[in-house]
Enzyme design. Structure first.
Site, PDB file in Angstrom:
ATOM      1  N   HIS A 170       0.811  -1.223   0.000  1.00 46.72           N
ATOM      2  CA  HIS A 170       0.000   0.000   0.000  1.00 46.72           C
ATOM      3  C   HIS A 170       0.841   1.270   0.000  1.00 46.72           C
ATOM      4  CE1 HIS A 170      -4.065  -1.752   0.616  1.00 46.72           C
ATOM      5  NE2 HIS A 170      -3.312  -2.798   0.943  1.00 46.72           N
ATOM      6  N   ASP A 379       3.260   9.741  -1.152  1.00 47.37           N
ATOM      7  CA  ASP A 379       2.140   8.943  -0.637  1.00 47.37           C
ATOM      8  C   ASP A 379       1.884   7.806  -1.615  1.00 47.37           C
ATOM      9  OD1 ASP A 379      -0.008   8.243   0.962  1.00 47.37           O
ATOM     10  OD2 ASP A 379      -0.870  10.259   0.989  1.00 47.37           O
ATOM     11  N   VAL A 384      -7.844   9.981   0.589  1.00 47.59           N
ATOM     12  CA  VAL A 384      -8.608  11.185   0.949  1.00 47.59           C
ATOM     13  C   VAL A 384      -8.923  11.998  -0.311  1.00 47.59           C
ATOM     14  CG1 VAL A 384      -8.424  13.402   2.159  1.00 47.59           C
ATOM     15  CG2 VAL A 384      -7.796  11.285   3.333  1.00 47.59           C
ATOM     16  N   ASP A 506      27.370 -25.703 -26.975  1.00 51.08           N
ATOM     17  CA  ASP A 506      27.857 -25.703 -25.584  1.00 51.08           C
ATOM     18  C   ASP A 506      26.745 -26.058 -24.603  1.00 51.08           C
ATOM     19  OD1 ASP A 506      30.732 -24.331 -25.467  1.00 51.08           O
ATOM     20  OD2 ASP A 506      29.551 -23.403 -27.064  1.00 51.08           O
TER      21      ASP A 506
HETATM   22  C1  GDG Z   1      -2.027   3.940   3.268  1.00 44.68           C
HETATM   23  C2  GDG Z   1      -1.040   4.597   2.303  1.00 44.68           C
HETATM   24  C3  GDG Z   1      -2.762   4.457   0.511  1.00 44.68           C
HETATM   25  C4  GDG Z   1      -8.916   9.803   7.581  1.00 44.68           C
HETATM   26  N1  GDG Z   1      -9.285  10.512   8.641  1.00 44.68           N
HETATM   27  C5  GDG Z   1     -10.313   9.874   9.187  1.00 44.68           C
HETATM   28  C6  GDG Z   1     -10.592   8.777   8.424  1.00 44.68           C
HETATM   29  N2  GDG Z   1      -9.709   8.751   7.446  1.00 44.68           N
HETATM   30  C7  GDG Z   1      -9.674   7.722   6.411  1.00 44.68           C
HETATM   31  C8  GDG Z   1      -9.865   8.337   5.059  1.00 44.68           C
HETATM   32  C9  GDG Z   1      -9.117   7.377   4.181  1.00 44.68           C
HETATM   33  C10 GDG Z   1      -8.053   6.807   5.092  1.00 44.68           C
HETATM   34  O1  GDG Z   1      -8.416   7.096   6.415  1.00 44.68           O
HETATM   35  C11 GDG Z   1      -6.680   7.440   4.837  1.00 44.68           C
HETATM   36  O2  GDG Z   1      -6.150   6.855   3.704  1.00 44.68           O
HETATM   37  P1  GDG Z   1      -4.946   7.484   2.898  1.00 44.68           P
HETATM   38  O3  GDG Z   1      -4.823   6.756   1.640  1.00 44.68           O
HETATM   39  O4  GDG Z   1      -5.226   8.911   2.672  1.00 44.68           O
HETATM   40  O5  GDG Z   1      -3.646   7.337   3.823  1.00 44.68           O
HETATM   41  P2  GDG Z   1      -2.903   6.173   4.733  1.00 44.68           P
HETATM   42  O6  GDG Z   1      -3.603   5.929   5.993  1.00 44.68           O
HETATM   43  O7  GDG Z   1      -1.502   6.657   4.890  1.00 44.68           O
HETATM   44  O8  GDG Z   1      -2.975   4.846   3.857  1.00 44.68           O
HETATM   45  C12 GDG Z   1      -1.786   5.375   1.254  1.00 44.68           C
HETATM   46  C13 GDG Z   1      -3.626   3.687   1.482  1.00 44.68           C
HETATM   47  O9  GDG Z   1      -2.849   3.021   2.462  1.00 44.68           O
HETATM   48  C14 GDG Z   1      -4.492   2.664   0.752  1.00 44.68           C
HETATM   49  O10 GDG Z   1      -3.747   1.797   0.000  1.00 44.68           O
HETATM   50  O11 GDG Z   1      -3.614   5.263  -0.285  1.00 44.68           O
HETATM   51  O12 GDG Z   1      -0.895   5.948   0.341  1.00 44.68           O
HETATM   52  O13 GDG Z   1      -0.151   5.453   3.010  1.00 44.68           O
HETATM   53  O14 GDG Z   1      -9.966   6.353   3.753  1.00 44.68           O
HETATM   54  O15 GDG Z   1     -11.227   8.415   4.812  1.00 44.68           O
HETATM   55  N3  GDG Z   1     -11.579   7.924   8.676  1.00 44.68           N
HETATM   56  C15 GDG Z   1     -12.336   8.170   9.760  1.00 44.68           C
HETATM   57  N4  GDG Z   1     -12.118   9.238  10.559  1.00 44.68           N
HETATM   58  C16 GDG Z   1     -11.118  10.096  10.319  1.00 44.68           C
HETATM   59  O16 GDG Z   1     -10.913  11.050  11.061  1.00 44.68           O
HETATM   60  N5  GDG Z   1     -13.344   7.335  10.020  1.00 44.68           N
END
Ligand code: GDG
Length: 738
Positions: A170, A379, A384, A506
């Site tokens: 990821h 990232d 998000v 060979d």
């Molecule tokens: C890793 C990789 C890759 C965020 N704040 C809240 C909340 N979130 C949820 C968002 C989103 C998720 O968390 C964050 O996902 P991201 O992709 O932005 O970042 P990482 O956590 O670093 O994820 C990344 C991912 O894995 C998937 O493969 O995209 O690059 O680093 O879904 O909605 N959810 C809730 N409350 C919050 O305050 N419920």
């Protein structure tokens, strides 16, 4: 078929103490993405059955483990891997997040190299393996997730030879120069660990490319169309950019619980424009640069002061790692400074929460935000950004996205910024706030239709489909040439009116020697070839990579056809040589110079210049040194030779640089055109001979000398066996009664 999902964390966190246990959804991209995809897989009767294996988010005392295990199985189809606090400290906060995370995100200055952490990483991976061993059933497929468990695929493979194992990373995979900063045994174990899988998925092609380089440089195994031959298995690599549950976000504002939250937000922010910033606490997310850019925007645009609010949510994460605490301190300080500098009693430029939101307020923020700043320094993907675009039911929001997020490869039609260019981000904020509705619609419509099409269901389904697709394999497995097949071949041969023996030299007719010049044909070989070719119904064609002078010297007395240098030259049985495949020759000088430099550095290595190619032999060099030098040399040539028709090819204990058009397949196809044989026997030992096997008609008897990993139909074990077989042919009578 049952899908076994394995990730560091379960989708639920066990909370509370002792007997008062409750469950809460865990945060983070992996869990969000996978939960949605598993729900979607339930529509599919084939994969309805799943089990999620992972850490329950906290340390559970031994006496309560049984209860927790039961509850997780019953309510969430989950199976816990229990670990102690001390283990998590060294494994999760240590190796995973103080070593792997900074290295894989190409921020090596923050990496901590601690032998104890790595030891714990091995131990915890083993712990996962032990749990898996207990639950795995025949026909299960295993999908392992992320950097916490990179050793697990091979650990499982050692126990279950035939089980399907997929792995998805990821986070980014770094360039080899960064990956190499990990100590050699750590990085080798990581690569070998991953190669235990059948399929390895990445978010983007560039991460996949970096991984390919790392495998080639670490193990010397070369990739072909993204596939690696690891032992007798084929490991596929592929890019699967993760999607989101589009409908969930797109329809969210229609939900009463969300629309209530939106109303509240409207009351809070009034007429002000709202810019969002929502991330897990992480230095890789570029939050501090973003704050500096917002400050610069307010400085440059006094007219926007009091009319805009930055709503910043930072979700607590890995706070036990020093750099995370430090990032949080810097964020707190910057926010304080900016609010102090520009704010007043009526207006707070930045409203800030350091907490995890539930879905409703999160979705409401997405809906209410006029723009969002997603500016990670790097990232893997970034969900998000995708969720925000999906949530713009009225198409009225603007995504400002870092070019260093994996998502930028897909969401190109938005405002893309460099995360280190504070001035550019400041200007992007202004641009986003001043965009017309029409401009926003033009921008968002195609983004939304893309995200709807390539959603999370599609992602999971594509990965599983690919995992279940039978590996075409670089080479299929050949059968041993047993006496039954031999008898059939002799029978076909005696019936045939015209037979062809197509033979590599060979490794097929003679064994390898320390010096290539020493591999002269034995008297026995010369006698066998003469005997076969003395029958006018038989055609013997030697097809070798060797230069024509050696072959002429060795075979001048027998009447066989010879291809030298993979088909660059041809000698008919009357001894007349001619150029056969006419390919480019003027590349050799520069290549020779480089090869000579490397030969000087690798004692025992030898550079051979042929008429149409150059070869670097390392048979006599130390194996240890060659393991380092050869992959480096191959990578160098791959890059140097890109955009040309010259290629670098591995041969037995050597690499050869030659024209792509100079190969045994082209030579054989040209030779066979307009000729009719009712019996063909072709034999070879090398990767280069695979080209020849591929060019043969279906009814040919193709034989690899060595092992079963080949496109040839059959294999035998040694040169001697080959000579024995040819000897028997030389004694058979043919259709003409000879
Ligand atoms: C890793 C990789 C890759 C965020 N704040 C809240 C909340 N979130 C949820 C968002 C989103 C998720 O968390 C964050 O996902 P991201 O992709 O932005 O970042 P990482 O956590 O670093 O994820 C990344 C991912 O894995 C998937 O493969 O995209 O690059 O680093 O879904 O909605 N959810 C809730 N409350 C919050 O305050 N419920």
């Amino acid at each position: 078929m049952r899908l076994i999902v394995v990730s560091n964390r379960l989708p639920v966190i066990v909370e509370g103490k002792d007997e008062n246990i409750t469950f809460k959804q865990s945060a983070g991209g992996l869990v969000q993405g996978l939960s949605a995809s598993l729900e979607s897989l339930e529509d599919n009767p084939e994969s309805k059955n799943y089990l999620w294996i992972g850490w329950p988010g906290t340390t559970i005392k031994e006496e309560y483990q049984k209860t927790v295990k039961k509850a997780l199985k019953k309510n969430f189809n989950a199976c816990p891997v229990f670990t102690s606090e001390a283990e998590m400290e060294k494994f999760y906060l240590g190796f995973c997040n103080s070593t792997l995370w900074p290295i894989f995100h190409s921020i090596p200055t923050l990496a901590n190299y601690n032998e104890d952490f790595f030891e714990e990483y091995i131990k915890v991976n083993k712990k996962f393996k032990d749990v898996l061993i207990k639950v795995l059933k025949k026909d299960d497929i295993v999908w392992v997730h992320d950097y916490h468990l990179m050793l697990l695929p091979q650990m499982l493979r050692n126990e279950f030879k035939d089980i399907k194992i997929g792995f998805f990373l990821h986070i980014p995979f770094p360039s080899f120069e960064i990956f190499r900063l990990l100590p050699k045994n750590w990085r080798t174990e990581i690569i070998n660990g991953l190669l235990g899988a059948d399929l390895i998925g990445f978010h983007t092609f560039s991460y996949m490319q970096n991984f390919t380089n790392a495998v080639e440089r670490t193990t010397g195994i070369q990739s072909k169309f993204g596939n690696f031959a690891a032992g007798d298995r084929t490991v596929k690599t592929k890019a699967f950019p993760i999607g989101i549950d589009f409908d969930k976000y797109n329809d969210s504002s229609q939900k009463e619980s969300v629309s209530k939250e939106i109303e509240n937000l409207k009351k809070t922010f009034g007429e002000n424009k709202v810019i969002l910033s929502i991330d897990r606490l992480d230095y890789s997310k570029g939050i501090t640069n973003r704050l500096r850019a917002f400050e610069l925007f307010l400085e440059r645009n006094p007219s926007w002061r009091k009319k805009v609010t930055l709503a910043m949510i930072v979700v607590p994460s890995r706070i036990g790692v020093y750099q995370y605490q430090e990032t949080k301190n810097t964020i707190d300080q910057l926010i304080g400074n900016i609010n102090g500098k520009f704010g007043n009693f009526e207006w707070t430029p930045i409203v800030y929460q350091f907490k995890n939101l539930t879905f409703e307020p999160l979705a409401a923020l997405y809906s209410a935000g006029d723009a969002i700043l997603v500016t990670p320094l790097i990232d893997g993907m970034n969900l998000v950004s995708k969720e925000y675009v999906a949530a713009q039911k009225d198409l009225n929001g603007v995504l400002i996205l870092s070019e260093c997020a994996g998502a930028a490869e897909e969401l190109r039609n938005t405002i893309i910024v460099s995360p280190n260019d504070i001035s550019e981000i400041a200007d992007a904020i202004k641009k986003a706030l001043e965009m017309t509705f029409k401009e926003k619609v033009i921008m968002n419509k195609p983004l939304q239709s893309y995200l709807k099409k390539y959603d999370i269901k599609m992602w999971a389904q594509n990965f599983i489909d690919e995992l279940l697709t039978k590996n075409k394999g670089e080479f299929s497995k050949a059968k041993i040439l047993d006496s039954r097949i031999k008898e059939k071949a002799f029978k076909d041969f005696t019936k045939a009116s015209k037979s062809l023996f197509l033979l590599d030299y060979d490794g097929t007719l003679v064994n390898f020697f320390k010096k290539p010049r020493m591999a002269k044909p034995s008297d026995r070989l010369l006698q066998i070839l003469s005997a076969i070719s003395s029958n006018p119904k038989n055609e013997v064609v030697l097809i070798s990579g060797r230069d024509k002078n050696s072959l002429e010297e060795w075979f001048k007395r027998i009447n066989i056809n010879i291809f030298a240098e993979h088909g660059a030259y041809y000698r008919n049985k009357n001894g007349k040589w001619s150029r056969f495949l006419k390919t480019e020759l003027n590349f050799k000088k520069e290549i020779l110079e480089i090869l000579q430099i490397y030969a000087n550095r690798l004692p025992g290595a030898l550079v051979e210049e042929k008429n149409s190619s150059v070869v670097f032999h390392y048979r006599n060099a130390s194996e240890n040194l060659s393991n380092d030098v050869i992959p480096e040399l191959v990578t160098l040539f791959k890059n140097l030779l890109a955009n040309s028709s010259i290629i670098v090819q591995n041969i037995s204990k050597g690499i050869e640089i030659k024209s792509v058009f100079l190969n045994k397949s082209v030579a054989v196809s040209n030779y066979l055109a307009n000729k009719e044989f009712n019996f063909i026997l072709a034999a070879g030992d090398d990767i280069i001979d695979e080209e020849m096997f591929n060019a043969l008609p279906n009814n040919a008897y193709s034989i690899k000398v060595g092992d079963s990993k080949t496109c040839a139909k059959y294999y035998i074990k040694s040169v001697n066996e080959m000579l024995d077989i040819l000897n028997e042919f030389s004694k058979k009578k043919t259709a003409a009664g000879n």
